[in-house]
Write an enzyme that holds these catalytic residues in place. Structure first.
Site, short mmCIF file in Angstrom:
data_model
loop_
_atom_site.label_atom_id
_atom_site.label_comp_id
_atom_site.label_asym_id
_atom_site.label_seq_id
_atom_site.Cartn_x
_atom_site.Cartn_y
_atom_site.Cartn_z
N GLY A 69 0.23 0.30 2.42
CA GLY A 69 1.65 -0.17 1.84
C GLY A 69 2.37 0.29 0.78
O GLY A 69 3.34 1.43 0.66
N CYS A 70 1.77 1.38 -0.51
CA CYS A 70 1.49 1.79 -1.55
C CYS A 70 2.36 3.12 -0.70
O CYS A 70 3.41 3.61 -1.31
CB CYS A 70 0.91 1.46 -2.38
N THR A 71 1.71 3.75 0.09
CA THR A 71 2.43 5.46 0.24
C THR A 71 3.20 5.40 1.61
O THR A 71 3.80 5.90 1.48
CB THR A 71 0.64 5.74 0.85
N CYS A 74 6.62 4.48 -1.01
CA CYS A 74 6.48 5.54 -1.86
C CYS A 74 6.88 7.02 -0.96
O CYS A 74 8.39 7.57 -1.06
CB CYS A 74 5.31 6.31 -2.72
#
Length: 183
Positions: A69-71, A74
């Site tokens: 999710g973070c990738t 970003c």
């Protein structure tokens, strides 16, 4: 053996103290944003006070570099870069990862914005985003040019994070570069 047990207890207590500080100091709209001084993936150190009186600041927190999710989050912000950069704001992603990991993450995904590192979790706790797992919640703070929190997005969608960020800045009336140049 006693030393390692003490270390474990101390680490656990330290995390509990940070979590309690985070819960006690959760920011709300209208609050003055806490000062921070953090290293970033671009090799610079940033402070909120560098921008107060000059331009709004966006802090988009994410749990951890190199996770799904973070990738996505970003990359979504990176992919909306042209629209976001049309605003006269300073914007950052921020996590509790160390600067080396965030620098590697930014390079791998060609992020064109600084990723702030808060490995001691002090700033994350002050902003009230430190979750029970010791990672930042996926929240975005919009801070006006006077250093006041004007919006908090606690339902950040990783897939639409970039377009949502640009839309929120427009709705808040944050200046665009052409507007600030006309002043």
């Amino acid at each position: 053996m006693k030393t390692s047990v003490r270390q474990i207890v101390a680490t656990g207590l330290g995390s509990a103290v940070l979590l309690l500080a985070s819960l006690a100091s959760a920011l709300e709209v209208g609050d003055k944003a806490p000062e921070f001084e953090l290293q970033a993936s671009d090799g610079n150190t940033y402070r909120l006070s560098d921008f107060v009186g000059e331009k709004p600041v966006i802090l988009a927190f994410f749990p951890a570099a190199f996770t799904g999710g973070c990738t996505i989050q970003c990359k979504a912000i990176r992919d909306s870069s042209d629209e976001i950069k049309s605003f006269d704001v300073a914007y950052f992603m921020a996590s509790v990862d160390d600067v080396e990991k965030n620098t590697e993450f930014a390079a791998e995904y060609e992020l064109d914005f600084p990723v702030l590192s808060d490995p001691d979790k002090a700033m994350t706790a002050e902003y009230g985003v430190l979750g029970g797992s010791g990672y930042a919640n996926r929240w975005t703070y919009y801070i006006d040019a006077q250093g006041i929190v004007v919006q908090i997005d606690k339902a950040t969608n990783p897939n639409t994070a970039g377009t949502d960020l640009a839309r929120s800045m427009a709705e808040l009336g944050f200046p665009r570069h052409s507007q600030s140049a006309a002043r």
